[in-house]
Design a protein around this motif. Structure first.
Motif, PDB file in Angstrom:
ATOM      1  N   GLU A  63       5.388   3.258 -11.866  1.00  0.00           N
ATOM      2  CA  GLU A  63       4.103   2.938 -11.126  1.00  0.00           C
ATOM      3  C   GLU A  63       3.972   1.812 -10.746  1.00  0.00           C
ATOM      4  O   GLU A  63       3.652   0.799 -11.389  1.00  0.00           O
ATOM      5  CB  GLU A  63       3.409   4.062 -10.555  1.00  0.00           C
ATOM      6  N   ILE A  64       2.989   1.984  -9.429  1.00  0.00           N
ATOM      7  CA  ILE A  64       1.873   0.824  -8.998  1.00  0.00           C
ATOM      8  C   ILE A  64       0.928   1.170  -8.507  1.00  0.00           C
ATOM      9  O   ILE A  64       1.330   2.142  -7.703  1.00  0.00           O
ATOM     10  CB  ILE A  64       3.212  -0.246  -8.337  1.00  0.00           C
ATOM     11  N   ARG A  65       0.268   0.452  -8.698  1.00  0.00           N
ATOM     12  CA  ARG A  65      -1.102   1.467  -8.665  1.00  0.00           C
ATOM     13  C   ARG A  65      -2.073  -0.232  -7.614  1.00  0.00           C
ATOM     14  O   ARG A  65      -2.184  -1.110  -7.983  1.00  0.00           O
ATOM     15  CB  ARG A  65      -2.288   1.700  -8.889  1.00  0.00           C
ATOM     16  N   ALA A  66      -2.701   0.169  -7.043  1.00  0.00           N
ATOM     17  CA  ALA A  66      -3.470  -1.216  -5.724  1.00  0.00           C
ATOM     18  C   ALA A  66      -4.381  -0.400  -5.337  1.00  0.00           C
ATOM     19  O   ALA A  66      -4.983   0.984  -4.818  1.00  0.00           O
ATOM     20  CB  ALA A  66      -2.649  -1.871  -4.462  1.00  0.00           C
ATOM     21  N   ARG A  71      -1.750   4.169  -0.704  1.00  0.00           N
ATOM     22  CA  ARG A  71       0.125   4.660  -0.775  1.00  0.00           C
ATOM     23  C   ARG A  71       0.393   3.453  -1.547  1.00  0.00           C
ATOM     24  O   ARG A  71       1.079   1.985  -0.598  1.00  0.00           O
ATOM     25  CB  ARG A  71       0.265   5.647  -0.788  1.00  0.00           C
ATOM     26  N   VAL A  72       0.961   3.181  -2.768  1.00  0.00           N
ATOM     27  CA  VAL A  72       2.411   2.014  -3.124  1.00  0.00           C
ATOM     28  C   VAL A  72       3.707   3.142  -3.352  1.00  0.00           C
ATOM     29  O   VAL A  72       3.616   3.638  -4.624  1.00  0.00           O
ATOM     30  CB  VAL A  72       1.683   1.208  -4.501  1.00  0.00           C
ATOM     31  N   GLU A  73       4.897   2.724  -3.319  1.00  0.00           N
ATOM     32  CA  GLU A  73       5.807   3.618  -3.798  1.00  0.00           C
ATOM     33  C   GLU A  73       6.704   2.008  -4.147  1.00  0.00           C
ATOM     34  O   GLU A  73       6.660   1.403  -3.927  1.00  0.00           O
ATOM     35  CB  GLU A  73       5.975   4.017  -2.354  1.00  0.00           C
ATOM     36  N   LEU A  74       7.753   2.826  -5.207  1.00  0.00           N
ATOM     37  CA  LEU A  74       8.957   1.970  -5.447  1.00  0.00           C
ATOM     38  C   LEU A  74       9.701   2.695  -4.239  1.00  0.00           C
ATOM     39  O   LEU A  74      10.498   3.326  -4.370  1.00  0.00           O
ATOM     40  CB  LEU A  74       8.712   1.851  -7.321  1.00  0.00           C
ATOM     41  N   THR A 129      -1.579  -3.205 -10.283  1.00  0.00           N
ATOM     42  CA  THR A 129      -1.665  -2.745 -11.331  1.00  0.00           C
ATOM     43  C   THR A 129      -0.226  -2.207 -12.018  1.00  0.00           C
ATOM     44  O   THR A 129       0.553  -1.027 -11.346  1.00  0.00           O
ATOM     45  CB  THR A 129      -2.287  -2.216 -12.124  1.00  0.00           C
ATOM     46  N   LEU A 130       0.507  -2.966 -11.969  1.00  0.00           N
ATOM     47  CA  LEU A 130       1.979  -2.816 -13.032  1.00  0.00           C
ATOM     48  C   LEU A 130       1.620  -1.624 -14.070  1.00  0.00           C
ATOM     49  O   LEU A 130       1.518  -2.027 -14.940  1.00  0.00           O
ATOM     50  CB  LEU A 130       2.673  -3.250 -12.725  1.00  0.00           C
TER      51      LEU A 130
END
Ligand SMILES: [Cu+2]
Length: 169
Positions: A63-66, A71-74, A129-130
């Motif tokens: 996942e990726i957070r910011a 909301r952050v999606e792949l 953050t990855l």
């Protein structure tokens, strides 16, 4: 006057764009994370980068957070047989040993969502953050770059119909 300042900023960015920035941790190298500037009323923005796995073990981007983005999606963009483009949410992205996975317009991308009135502006850096299964967390910054500086023909996410989105699972 405003135009002049913008032109100066653009020139500066073009001059520095060649200086790719990357982040390395435990066999995972994240290359030049960037996002395109968005329209003022845009609700989503795409993020792009390369992820190289130089280790002997497969890893997975979970996942990726910011912090600053709700909301952050792949996502994976795909065009069906009728020429309709849609984005499919990914629950994770495999990064096979010895391979480089490209996040690029028209394919895999990071979808920054619910921007709600806070567009990506030229020169801005989006902290994120990855999270990898094996390499753990890698903090990066997505550089916001000029849309025209890219030769890939970026799809305008702002105009894409997210109601077409389906889950991959
Ligand atoms: Cu998307």
């Amino acid at each position: 006057m405003k135009t002049l300042i913008k032109a100066t900023v653009a020139t500066f960015l073009l001059a520095t764009a060649a200086q790719a920035h990357d982040y390395t941790k435990e066999g995972i190298a994240v290359g030049h994370p960037m996002a395109f500037e968005t329209a003022k009323n845009a609700n989503v923005g795409g993020g792009y980068m390369t992820i190289a796995n130089t280790s002997d073990n497969a890893d997975k981007l979970l996942e990726i957070r910011a912090d600053d983005i709700p909301r952050v999606e792949l996502h994976l963009s795909q065009t069906d047989e009728n020429g309709v483009a849609r984005m499919i949410k990914q629950e994770g992205v495999d990064i096979p040993a010895g391979e480089t996975v490209m996040f690029q317009p028209g394919g895999l991308h990071v979808m920054f969502m619910e921007l709600g009135g806070d567009p990506f502006e030229l020169g801005e850096k989006i902290k994120a953050t990855l999270v990898f299964e094996k390499a753990g967390e890698i903090a990066v910054e997505f550089n916001v770059e000029e849309r025209s500086s890219n030769g890939h023909g970026e799809m305008d996410h702002g105009k894409m119909d997210h109601s077409n989105m389906k889950k991959s699972d």
